[in-house]
Design an enzyme around this catalytic site. Structure first.
Site, mmCIF file in Angstrom:
data_model
loop_
_atom_site.group_PDB
_atom_site.id
_atom_site.type_symbol
_atom_site.label_atom_id
_atom_site.label_comp_id
_atom_site.label_asym_id
_atom_site.label_seq_id
_atom_site.Cartn_x
_atom_site.Cartn_y
_atom_site.Cartn_z
ATOM 1 N N ASN A 55 -68.272 -31.623 15.812
ATOM 2 C CA ASN A 55 -68.123 -30.604 16.861
ATOM 3 C C ASN A 55 -67.253 -31.159 17.990
ATOM 4 O O ASN A 55 -67.562 -32.196 18.565
ATOM 5 C CB ASN A 55 -69.503 -30.227 17.400
ATOM 6 C CG ASN A 55 -69.405 -29.052 18.362
ATOM 7 O OD1 ASN A 55 -69.567 -27.913 17.968
ATOM 8 N ND2 ASN A 55 -69.116 -29.322 19.623
ATOM 9 N N ARG A 99 -19.892 -6.952 14.513
ATOM 10 C CA ARG A 99 -20.826 -6.087 15.255
ATOM 11 C C ARG A 99 -22.168 -6.759 15.556
ATOM 12 O O ARG A 99 -22.948 -6.251 16.356
ATOM 13 C CB ARG A 99 -21.032 -4.769 14.485
ATOM 14 C CG ARG A 99 -19.849 -3.828 14.618
ATOM 15 C CD ARG A 99 -19.971 -2.639 13.686
ATOM 16 N NE ARG A 99 -19.718 -3.040 12.294
ATOM 17 C CZ ARG A 99 -19.958 -2.274 11.236
ATOM 18 N NH1 ARG A 99 -20.480 -1.074 11.407
ATOM 19 N NH2 ARG A 99 -19.693 -2.693 10.021
HETATM 20 C C1 UD1 Z 1 -19.033 -0.738 1.575
HETATM 21 C C2 UD1 Z 1 -18.507 0.208 0.493
HETATM 22 C C3 UD1 Z 1 -19.068 1.606 0.741
HETATM 23 C C4 UD1 Z 1 -20.578 1.549 0.748
HETATM 24 C C5 UD1 Z 1 -21.076 0.524 1.760
HETATM 25 C C6 UD1 Z 1 -22.555 0.328 1.627
HETATM 26 C C7 UD1 Z 1 -16.318 -0.593 -0.126
HETATM 27 C C8 UD1 Z 1 -14.852 -0.392 -0.007
HETATM 28 N N1 UD1 Z 1 -17.068 0.246 0.548
HETATM 29 O O1 UD1 Z 1 -18.479 -0.309 2.817
HETATM 30 O O2 UD1 Z 1 -18.640 2.486 -0.276
HETATM 31 O O3 UD1 Z 1 -21.122 2.814 1.025
HETATM 32 O O4 UD1 Z 1 -20.449 -0.756 1.555
HETATM 33 O O5 UD1 Z 1 -23.052 -0.494 2.630
HETATM 34 O O6 UD1 Z 1 -16.744 -1.475 -0.858
HETATM 35 N N2 UD1 Z 1 -16.901 -8.454 2.491
HETATM 36 C C9 UD1 Z 1 -16.295 -9.659 2.224
HETATM 37 N N3 UD1 Z 1 -14.941 -9.738 2.315
HETATM 38 C C10 UD1 Z 1 -14.165 -8.670 2.641
HETATM 39 C C11 UD1 Z 1 -14.800 -7.449 2.920
HETATM 40 C C12 UD1 Z 1 -16.162 -7.368 2.829
HETATM 41 O O7 UD1 Z 1 -16.953 -10.639 1.893
HETATM 42 O O8 UD1 Z 1 -12.945 -8.840 2.695
HETATM 43 C C13 UD1 Z 1 -18.352 -8.371 2.375
HETATM 44 C C14 UD1 Z 1 -19.055 -8.144 3.709
HETATM 45 O O9 UD1 Z 1 -19.434 -9.373 4.288
HETATM 46 C C15 UD1 Z 1 -20.269 -7.326 3.304
HETATM 47 C C16 UD1 Z 1 -19.785 -6.559 2.090
HETATM 48 O O10 UD1 Z 1 -18.668 -7.243 1.601
HETATM 49 O O11 UD1 Z 1 -21.338 -8.158 2.914
HETATM 50 C C17 UD1 Z 1 -19.452 -5.111 2.435
HETATM 51 O O12 UD1 Z 1 -18.383 -5.037 3.333
HETATM 52 P P1 UD1 Z 1 -18.322 -3.980 4.488
HETATM 53 O O13 UD1 Z 1 -17.063 -4.168 5.232
HETATM 54 O O14 UD1 Z 1 -19.602 -3.990 5.261
HETATM 55 O O15 UD1 Z 1 -18.230 -2.627 3.646
HETATM 56 P P2 UD1 Z 1 -18.525 -1.170 4.176
HETATM 57 O O16 UD1 Z 1 -17.402 -0.705 4.995
HETATM 58 O O17 UD1 Z 1 -19.878 -1.108 4.753
HETATM 59 CA CA CA Z 2 -21.462 -2.665 5.520
#
Ligand code: UD1
Ligand code: CA
Length: 452
Positions: free
Chosen positions: A362, A17
């Site tokens: 200056n 995004r």
């Molecule tokens: C996650 C939480 C959610 C919380 C929210 C807060 C989970 C399942 N959900 O959701 O409860 O409210 O964060 O912002 O944990 N990442 C990886 N590898 C992966 C997946 C994610 O490194 O396979 C990292 C992403 O880069 C990011 C973080 O983990 O930094 C969170 O992942 P993201 O997909 O943004 O989680 P949310 O759906 O926002």
């Molecule tokens: Ca997130």
């Protein structure tokens, strides 16, 4: 805290995004990659072991997170199967054995040390999982915290939540602390039978409870848990960071007339009793000593401003600009890699680059140090108590001795000795009455054309 701790920093996301050619955690907040802010908060919470989980731009992300005061290791998560799966990419590091495992996100740069410490205290109190939560007016998209009698029963992801659960405004910030002795066992039991088919880290709450352990949530301010998913959120994070740091500076004695128009970098250092006027921008590497004034619309980067010095309005200090005490750099002046001695004045429309200027010298309006010959940069040395007349070009390499005077409009190509006067321009000639004669001739020519 006597307990050992390692933080697992998740930064393997695709950053879809952000619509960017690089990982979102490399995007800057206050002039440095957001991941570096996260790591700094870890250091602030006395955590010195970090396992970084990276995906795209692995090398650049690892480099951005590196610090001398942490013992870091990086792990590549090759497939993006969810936050639970991501933490296990660091299995090897977790297996080294720590009392506390802290999981933080690389895209949550506003987190401070306080909630991280609170989460660790929760482990010390006998909980197996401590989740950092926040309350928000709009919980859409976040995992909801299901709490009963102070215990955290479960975290329900938005997509898996019932209509009633979606009404809960207490949310998972994503960051949590896990009992290090049990972490690998608990993480290994996370499955992917959910709406997204992902391994949710959040399932660890129910898993820990089913195994007889306890889980709680600790609350942190919503702003600290603001995550960055797109550029609008990046701008919002920047705004919160700026507001926070301006406030810290003002309460520590820095005056800002219109703080909302001043932009600081992560490492800007300003002493008490400095005044910053409106619309001033600081790039990285600026230090300002007490009593200095930065007038409106100035831009500073990699510069030092000595005590009582004045900069601007409309000045630009570039890397290596070093202003001594009570020096002045005024409107429409640019200074780069140059020492401006104590009490020296560079007040109007001037470029000073690769130069040394002595005390009380200056520099007249419109002076240019010609430091570049198209291939190499050269140095201009100007002594103390020198007077450089307006509109002079100092062609480097050149040096001007103490107490010398350069006549205005000079092009100085040779060294000027101490106390000498240098004229580097054509001598003035006077032609008595010539202007009147010319004027009459032009008027006659004009009349002739109009009578045709
Ligand atoms: C996650 C939480 C959610 C919380 C929210 C807060 C989970 C399942 N959900 O959701 O409860 O409210 O964060 O912002 O944990 N990442 C990886 N590898 C992966 C997946 C994610 O490194 O396979 C990292 C992403 O880069 C990011 C973080 O983990 O930094 C969170 O992942 P993201 O997909 O943004 O989680 P949310 O759906 O926002
Ligand atoms: Ca997130």
């Amino acid at each position: 805290m006597k307990r050992t701790c390692m933080a697992v920093v998740l930064a393997a996301g695709e950053s879809t995004r952000m619509k960017s050619s690089r990982s979102k955690v490399l995007h800057p907040v206050a002039g440095r990659p957001m991941i570096a802010h996260v790591v700094e908060s870890l250091v602030g919470a006395s955590i010195s072991s970090v396992a970084l989980v990276v995906g795209r731009d692995a090398d650049a992300v690892t480099a951005a997170a590196r610090r001398d005061d942490i013992d870091g290791s990086a792990f590549v998560q090759t497939e993006r199967l969810g936050t639970g799966h991501a933490v296990l990419a660091a299995r090897e590091a977790i297996a080294r054995g720590y009392d506390d495992i802290l999981v933080v996100f690389g895209d949550t740069p506003l987190i401070t040390a306080a909630p991280l410490m609170a989460a660790r205290r929760g482990l010390a109190d006998g909980n197996d999982v401590v989740v950092i939560g926040f309350r928000t007016a709009d919980p859409t998209g976040y995992g909801r915290l299901i709490i009963e009698n102070g215990a955290l029963l479960a975290i329900r992801e938005e997509k898996d939540a019932s209509e009633d659960e979606r009404k809960i405004s207490y949310c998972n910030g994503g960051l949590m602390a896990i009992n290090g002795a049990k972490a690998l066992d608990l993480l290994g039991r996370i499955g992917n039978a959910n709406a997204k088919g992902e391994y949710y880290l959040t399932d660890i709450v129910e898993i820990a409870r089913a195994a007889g352990g306890k889980a709680i949530a600790v609350e942190a301010p919503e702003t600290e848990l603001t995550g960055c998913n797109n550029r609008a959120e990046l701008a919002a994070i920047e705004a919160i960071w700026q507001k926070r740091r301006r406030h810290e500076m003002m309460v520590s004695g820095v005056s800002m007339i219109a703080p909302e128009t001043v932009f600081l970098a992560y490492d800007t250092r300003i002493d008490p009793d400095v005044t910053i006027e409106p619309n001033v921008v600081f790039g990285p590497g600026v230090t300002i000593e007490s009593g200095a004034v930065i007038h409106a619309f100035s831009h500073l980067e990699g510069a030092h401003v000595g005590a009582g010095a004045a900069v601007g309005p409309y000045a630009r200090l570039r890397p290596g600009a070093n202003l001594g005490a009570d020096a002045k750099v005024g409107n429409f002046c640019e200074v780069k890699k140059a020492e401006i001695g104590a009490g020296a004045k560079v007040n109007h429309l001037t470029y000073i680059g690769d130069a040394f200027i002595g005390a009380r010298t200056n520099i007249g309006a419109g002076t240019i140090t010609c430091n570049y010959d198209g291939v190499n940069k050269h140095v201009t040395q100007i002594g103390a108590n020198v007077f450089i007349g307006s509109n002079s070009a100092l062609v480097a390499p050149v040096s001007i001795g103490d107490g010398a005077l350069v006549a205005s409009g000079s092009v100085v190509t040779e060294d000027v000795p101490e106390d000498a006067v240098a004229f580097g321009r054509a001598r003035q000639e006077i032609k008595p009455g010539r202007a009147k004669l010319l004027r009459e001739r032009y008027q006659a020519e004009k009349a002739k054309r109009q009578n045709k």
